[in-house]
Scaffold this active site. Structure first.
Site, PDB file in Angstrom:
ATOM      1  N   ASP A   1       8.135  46.428  17.673  1.00 46.04           N
ATOM      2  CA  ASP A   1       9.427  45.768  17.501  1.00 46.04           C
ATOM      3  C   ASP A   1      10.009  46.021  16.113  1.00 46.04           C
ATOM      4  O   ASP A   1       9.322  46.481  15.202  1.00 46.04           O
ATOM      5  CB  ASP A   1       9.278  44.246  17.672  1.00 46.04           C
ATOM      6  CG  ASP A   1       8.680  43.851  19.003  1.00 46.04           C
ATOM      7  OD1 ASP A   1       8.901  44.583  19.986  1.00 46.04           O
ATOM      8  OD2 ASP A   1       7.990  42.810  19.058  1.00 46.04           O
TER       9      ASP A   1
ATOM     10  N   TYR B   1      -4.228  44.814  17.035  1.00 47.87           N
ATOM     11  CA  TYR B   1      -3.144  44.349  16.167  1.00 47.87           C
ATOM     12  C   TYR B   1      -3.703  43.295  15.221  1.00 47.87           C
ATOM     13  O   TYR B   1      -4.652  42.587  15.557  1.00 47.87           O
ATOM     14  CB  TYR B   1      -2.020  43.714  16.979  1.00 47.87           C
ATOM     15  CG  TYR B   1      -1.086  44.671  17.674  1.00 47.87           C
ATOM     16  CD1 TYR B   1       0.105  45.079  17.068  1.00 47.87           C
ATOM     17  CD2 TYR B   1      -1.376  45.152  18.951  1.00 47.87           C
ATOM     18  CE1 TYR B   1       0.974  45.938  17.713  1.00 47.87           C
ATOM     19  CE2 TYR B   1      -0.513  46.017  19.603  1.00 47.87           C
ATOM     20  CZ  TYR B   1       0.663  46.403  18.980  1.00 47.87           C
ATOM     21  OH  TYR B   1       1.527  47.252  19.619  1.00 47.87           O
TER      22      TYR B   1
END
Length: 243
Positions: free
Chosen positions: A54, A112
């Protein structure tokens, strides 16, 4: 005409990019990388990435692949690309790939991390962390254990179209250093905004605004309640892709 297949690992500071994936009239990591690739090869070469991060999200381990008729040893290819790319995008590794390798579809799992600073942010970390202001990390650690395993993550994504919301999380844990708390998520895949909604809920738990029981119920795939707090993108980093 012979085609050559390349695989590379890309790191980038996502602060000033509108995400990874190309978008019309917007500055993205993919658009910037392909512009450098074209300048080098004089070819329009489509690239394929493992993850569409994103806007504002960073990477230390994004994986790309592409094919071209342009032949050059990977180490020289890497050096020239890094010369042409802006300093906030770096090719960390580059190798020849097999024709059947696909950065996205060959991926087995991804890691992540989400980073909290123990102290108020300063000029050197404010693009990469958020301040852990009076969070109960004991409760957050308990909540992280609920995430591990296979769950329906419908409550933790912006996606609403009929699809499989089931994902398997191999590890959801907290690491503590002298200056930081780091949330680690290792899974076979992630839905759109999934990690940021999970972290948002963990923040609410850490501030005693949300109970562990409510959080656990949402992981059962209950479609009557959705996570509402989307954690800031800037503290999220794609660490590694496994193949």
């Amino acid at each position: 005409m012979q085609h050559f297949f390349y695989k590379l690992i890309l790191s980038y500071d996502g602060t000033f990019y509108c995400g990874y994936q190309k978008q019309p009239q917007k500055k993205t990591v993919q658009q910037t990388f392909e512009k450098a690739l074209k300048k080098m090869t004089h070819q329009n070469i489509p690239t394929f990435a493992a993850s569409r991060t994103d806007k504002g999200v960073h990477s230390q381990g994004q994986t790309l692949h592409f094919q071209t008729t342009f032949s050059l040893k990977p180490k020289h290819f890497q050096k020239t690309l890094n010369y042409l790319l802006p300093p906030d995008i770096r090719v960390r590794q580059m190798h020849f790939a097999t024709p059947n390798f696909h950065a996205r579809y060959s991926a087995k799992s991804k890691i992540y991390q989400y980073v909290f600073s123990k102290k108020p942010l300063n000029a050197f970390n404010h693009h990469f962390q958020i301040f852990a202001d009076k969070f109960d990390f004991v409760k957050i650690t308990k909540a992280l254990k609920f995430i591990e395993g296979t769950h329906n993550f419908f409550a933790f994504t912006s996606e609403t179209q009929p699809k499989n919301f089931s994902k398997t999380i191999f590890q959801a844990s907290l690491k503590e250093t002298v200056h930081k708390y780091i949330l680690v998520f290792h899974g076979n895949g992630f839905l759109k905004y999934m990690i940021r909604f999970l972290v948002g809920s963990l923040i609410e738990i850490g501030k005693n605004k949300f109970s562990l029981e409510q959080f656990q119920a949402m992981l059962l795939g209950n479609k009557t309640k959705k996570a509402t707090l989307l954690a800031p993108a800037k503290a999220l980093v794609l660490k590694k892709i496994f193949y």
